[in-house]
Motif scaffolding. Structure first.
Motif, mmCIF file in Angstrom:
data_model
loop_
_atom_site.group_PDB
_atom_site.id
_atom_site.type_symbol
_atom_site.label_atom_id
_atom_site.label_comp_id
_atom_site.label_asym_id
_atom_site.label_seq_id
_atom_site.Cartn_x
_atom_site.Cartn_y
_atom_site.Cartn_z
ATOM 1 N N ALA A 81 0.812 -1.224 0.081
ATOM 2 C CA ALA A 81 0.045 0.030 -0.053
ATOM 3 C C ALA A 81 0.763 1.072 0.079
ATOM 4 C CB ALA A 81 -1.078 0.034 1.343
ATOM 5 N N LEU A 82 1.916 1.473 0.891
ATOM 6 C CA LEU A 82 2.864 2.331 0.975
ATOM 7 C C LEU A 82 3.489 2.859 -0.385
ATOM 8 C CD1 LEU A 82 4.304 2.338 4.515
ATOM 9 C CD2 LEU A 82 2.763 4.103 3.578
ATOM 10 N N GLY A 83 4.025 1.573 -1.148
ATOM 11 C CA GLY A 83 4.562 2.049 -2.100
ATOM 12 C C GLY A 83 3.818 1.758 -3.585
ATOM 13 N N PHE A 84 2.355 1.721 -3.398
ATOM 14 C CA PHE A 84 1.565 1.714 -4.493
ATOM 15 C C PHE A 84 1.841 3.051 -5.557
ATOM 16 C CE2 PHE A 84 -2.392 2.658 -6.582
ATOM 17 C CZ PHE A 84 -2.748 1.218 -7.365
ATOM 18 N N TYR A 85 1.624 4.030 -5.018
ATOM 19 C CA TYR A 85 1.771 5.178 -5.996
ATOM 20 C C TYR A 85 3.014 5.171 -6.722
ATOM 21 C CZ TYR A 85 2.750 10.108 -7.395
ATOM 22 O OH TYR A 85 3.025 11.126 -8.003
ATOM 23 N N ASP A 86 4.386 4.843 -6.141
ATOM 24 C CA ASP A 86 5.581 4.789 -6.995
ATOM 25 C C ASP A 86 5.617 3.673 -7.952
ATOM 26 O OD1 ASP A 86 6.668 6.944 -5.388
ATOM 27 O OD2 ASP A 86 7.189 5.416 -3.782
ATOM 28 N N ASP A 87 4.812 2.559 -7.472
ATOM 29 C CA ASP A 87 4.659 1.222 -8.425
ATOM 30 C C ASP A 87 3.880 1.594 -9.720
ATOM 31 O OD1 ASP A 87 6.399 -0.032 -6.600
ATOM 32 O OD2 ASP A 87 4.365 -0.832 -5.735
ATOM 33 N N VAL A 88 2.947 2.375 -9.502
ATOM 34 C CA VAL A 88 1.826 2.804 -10.656
ATOM 35 C C VAL A 88 2.704 3.907 -11.247
ATOM 36 C CG1 VAL A 88 -0.314 3.820 -11.004
ATOM 37 C CG2 VAL A 88 -0.271 2.059 -9.479
ATOM 38 N N GLN A 89 3.178 4.865 -10.825
ATOM 39 C CA GLN A 89 3.783 6.037 -11.524
ATOM 40 C C GLN A 89 4.959 5.400 -12.402
ATOM 41 O OE1 GLN A 89 2.903 8.652 -12.201
ATOM 42 N NE2 GLN A 89 2.458 10.158 -10.549
ATOM 43 N N THR A 90 5.830 4.452 -12.010
ATOM 44 C CA THR A 90 6.668 3.866 -12.655
ATOM 45 C C THR A 90 6.291 3.230 -13.875
ATOM 46 O OG1 THR A 90 8.104 3.628 -10.699
ATOM 47 C CG2 THR A 90 8.736 2.232 -12.779
ATOM 48 N N ASN A 91 5.184 2.146 -13.691
ATOM 49 C CA ASN A 91 4.402 1.671 -14.766
ATOM 50 C C ASN A 91 4.084 2.677 -15.719
ATOM 51 O OD1 ASN A 91 2.089 0.125 -16.031
ATOM 52 N ND2 ASN A 91 3.404 -1.456 -15.157
ATOM 53 N N LEU A 92 3.358 3.711 -15.446
ATOM 54 C CA LEU A 92 2.912 4.558 -16.294
ATOM 55 C C LEU A 92 3.981 5.446 -17.133
ATOM 56 C CD1 LEU A 92 -0.100 5.891 -14.331
ATOM 57 C CD2 LEU A 92 -0.277 4.439 -16.262
ATOM 58 N N SER A 101 -14.076 3.954 2.165
ATOM 59 C CA SER A 101 -13.362 4.976 2.387
ATOM 60 C C SER A 101 -13.368 6.152 1.375
ATOM 61 C CB SER A 101 -11.773 4.593 2.108
ATOM 62 O OG SER A 101 -11.240 4.595 0.724
ATOM 63 N N PRO A 102 -12.864 7.392 1.827
ATOM 64 C CA PRO A 102 -13.069 8.335 0.838
ATOM 65 C C PRO A 102 -12.021 8.196 -0.241
ATOM 66 C CG PRO A 102 -11.879 9.061 2.871
ATOM 67 C CD PRO A 102 -12.494 7.691 3.002
ATOM 68 N N PHE A 103 -11.651 9.180 -1.068
ATOM 69 C CA PHE A 103 -10.534 9.073 -2.021
ATOM 70 C C PHE A 103 -9.525 9.455 -1.287
ATOM 71 C CE2 PHE A 103 -13.391 8.970 -5.775
ATOM 72 C CZ PHE A 103 -12.785 7.858 -6.737
ATOM 73 N N PHE A 104 -8.266 9.067 -1.515
ATOM 74 C CA PHE A 104 -6.958 9.446 -0.791
ATOM 75 C C PHE A 104 -6.344 10.021 -1.928
ATOM 76 C CE2 PHE A 104 -8.208 5.689 2.003
ATOM 77 C CZ PHE A 104 -8.378 6.584 3.049
ATOM 78 N N ALA A 105 -5.657 11.251 -1.839
ATOM 79 C CA ALA A 105 -4.801 11.774 -2.910
ATOM 80 C C ALA A 105 -3.519 11.252 -2.591
ATOM 81 C CB ALA A 105 -5.018 13.351 -2.692
ATOM 82 N N LEU A 106 -2.714 10.514 -3.703
ATOM 83 C CA LEU A 106 -1.530 10.045 -3.622
ATOM 84 C C LEU A 106 -0.362 11.024 -4.366
ATOM 85 C CD1 LEU A 106 -2.194 6.165 -4.058
ATOM 86 C CD2 LEU A 106 -2.155 7.650 -1.984
ATOM 87 N N PRO A 107 0.721 11.098 -4.104
ATOM 88 C CA PRO A 107 1.240 10.461 -2.692
ATOM 89 C C PRO A 107 1.076 11.057 -1.154
ATOM 90 C CG PRO A 107 2.927 11.875 -3.802
ATOM 91 C CD PRO A 107 1.709 11.904 -4.584
ATOM 92 N N ASP A 108 0.532 12.208 -1.351
ATOM 93 C CA ASP A 108 0.398 13.209 -0.030
ATOM 94 C C ASP A 108 -0.347 12.175 0.990
ATOM 95 O OD1 ASP A 108 1.667 15.064 -1.373
ATOM 96 O OD2 ASP A 108 -0.055 16.438 -1.552
ATOM 97 N N GLU A 109 -1.534 11.470 0.757
ATOM 98 C CA GLU A 109 -2.257 10.695 1.795
ATOM 99 C C GLU A 109 -2.029 9.154 1.512
ATOM 100 O OE1 GLU A 109 -6.561 13.203 2.326
ATOM 101 O OE2 GLU A 109 -6.159 12.439 0.128
ATOM 102 N N ARG A 110 -0.742 8.849 1.127
ATOM 103 C CA ARG A 110 -0.376 7.406 1.098
ATOM 104 C C ARG A 110 -0.424 6.729 2.412
ATOM 105 N NH1 ARG A 110 5.234 6.623 -1.591
ATOM 106 N NH2 ARG A 110 5.346 8.707 -2.135
ATOM 107 N N ALA A 111 -0.172 7.543 3.615
ATOM 108 C CA ALA A 111 -0.173 6.854 4.865
ATOM 109 C C ALA A 111 -1.571 6.475 5.334
ATOM 110 C CB ALA A 111 0.476 7.859 5.948
ATOM 111 N N ARG A 112 -2.470 7.712 4.970
ATOM 112 C CA ARG A 112 -3.821 7.265 5.286
ATOM 113 C C ARG A 112 -4.593 6.186 4.498
ATOM 114 N NH1 ARG A 112 -7.483 12.090 4.468
ATOM 115 N NH2 ARG A 112 -9.149 10.658 5.318
ATOM 116 N N PHE A 113 -4.288 6.144 3.332
ATOM 117 C CA PHE A 113 -4.589 4.909 2.479
ATOM 118 C C PHE A 113 -4.070 3.561 2.965
ATOM 119 C CE2 PHE A 113 -3.038 2.079 -1.503
ATOM 120 C CZ PHE A 113 -4.427 1.651 -1.636
ATOM 121 N N SER A 114 -2.910 3.514 3.380
ATOM 122 C CA SER A 114 -2.147 2.331 3.838
ATOM 123 C C SER A 114 -2.775 2.065 5.191
ATOM 124 C CB SER A 114 -0.668 2.518 4.060
ATOM 125 O OG SER A 114 -0.030 1.326 4.714
#
Length: 281
Positions: free
Chosen positions: A89-100, A131-144
């Motif tokens: 969960a914490l690394g999801f944003y980085d993983d998706v951004q790398t893929n894109l 859950s609500p929408f979490f804006a990544l990467p700023d809210e990655r801790a809340r998402f996790s």
């Protein structure tokens, strides 16, 4: 005789008539560009002004606004995939951004939200967690933190309330910003889905969940609905069976990756999930 009538100045252009870039839902993101306009014979026209037809959208400054809703089966058998989601969960944003980025896509805004589901008949009020929408990467801790609080338990009989979760996902508060938008729903389940039954739906959810499958299909296919006709995507990691096979046979913009029934999606690799999301943008 010379005409001495004063010449009226040319009218200024009306700012409201100036064309703006096409809206996000006007065409698929990866549609090829049309042919360039013919280049004039004037020698001073530099060839560099012609955009190469294969230039990536990222290099042309086109930004994506991507919303992803995960509909996660959190019944007792789903430990394998739930553990993988928690671990990543914490690394999801980085993983998706790398893929894109590898696919030449520039995401300016990425938001994620979760609709966790069990069985409305067997689990009552514990059957749905949103859950609500979490804006990544700023809210990655809340998402996790939200994902980390999910527990694989309950569920009763084999079919689960997956269609209700999809309905809630469709009715999410999707973003309206960005040059290009993608609204992606990802379903993870290792069981078939119960037929929709309004009598089993809590009163506070009934306005967001159709009474039957035809109503759910109408909500997905509605070109004037909350999801854009060309921006929506549905990715199913779910077994062939009631509910999921019905969706993949009828709905547009759906990719169905059949899972092993009762296996907790242990056969699904996390990298495959990320790549499926990248391909849908």
């Amino acid at each position: 005789m010379t005409d001495t009538t004063p010449t009226s100045p040319a009218p200024e252009p009306d700012p409201t008539s100036i064309e703006t870039p096409a809206a996000a839902d006007a065409a698929p993101l990866d549609a090829p560009e049309g042919p360039s306009a013919p280049v004039g014979a004037a020698p001073e026209a530099p060839a560099a002004t012609v955009t190469p037809p294969q230039t990536s959208l990222a290099s042309r400054g086109v930004n994506y606004a991507v919303d992803i809703v995960f509909c996660i089966d959190v019944t007792g058998s789903m430990d394998p995939i739930l553990d993988a989601v928690k671990a990543n969960a914490l690394g999801f944003y980085d993983d998706v951004q790398t893929n894109l980025t590898a696919k030449g896509k520039n995401v300016a805004q990425l938001r994620v939200r979760v609709v966790a589901f069990r069985d409305l008949v067997a689990d009552g009020d514990a059957a749905i967690e949103e859950s609500p929408f979490f804006a990544l990467p700023d809210e990655r801790a809340r998402f996790s933190e939200f994902v980390g609080g999910l527990t694989a338990e309950g569920g009763g009989d084999a079919p689960e309330s997956g269609l209700e979760a999809v309905a809630l996902a469709i009715n999410s508060p999707w973003t309206r910003t960005g040059d290009r938008r993608r609204q992606v729903i990802v379903v993870w389940s290792d069981q078939p889905a119960h037929p929709l039954d309004a009598s089993a739906v809590p009163a506070d959810l009934r306005s967001r969940i159709p009474a039957d499958f035809n109503g759910l299909t109408d909500a997905w296919e509605d070109a004037q609905g909350v999801m854009g006709s060309s921006s929506k995507r549905l990715i199913l990691f779910a077994p062939d069976g009631p509910g999921w096979s019905d969706i993949s046979a009828v709905w547009e913009n759906v990719v169905h990756n059949p899972s092993v029934a009762g296996g907790g999606l242990s056969d699904v690799d996390y990298g495959t999930i990320v790549d499926s999301i990248g391909n849908s943008v």
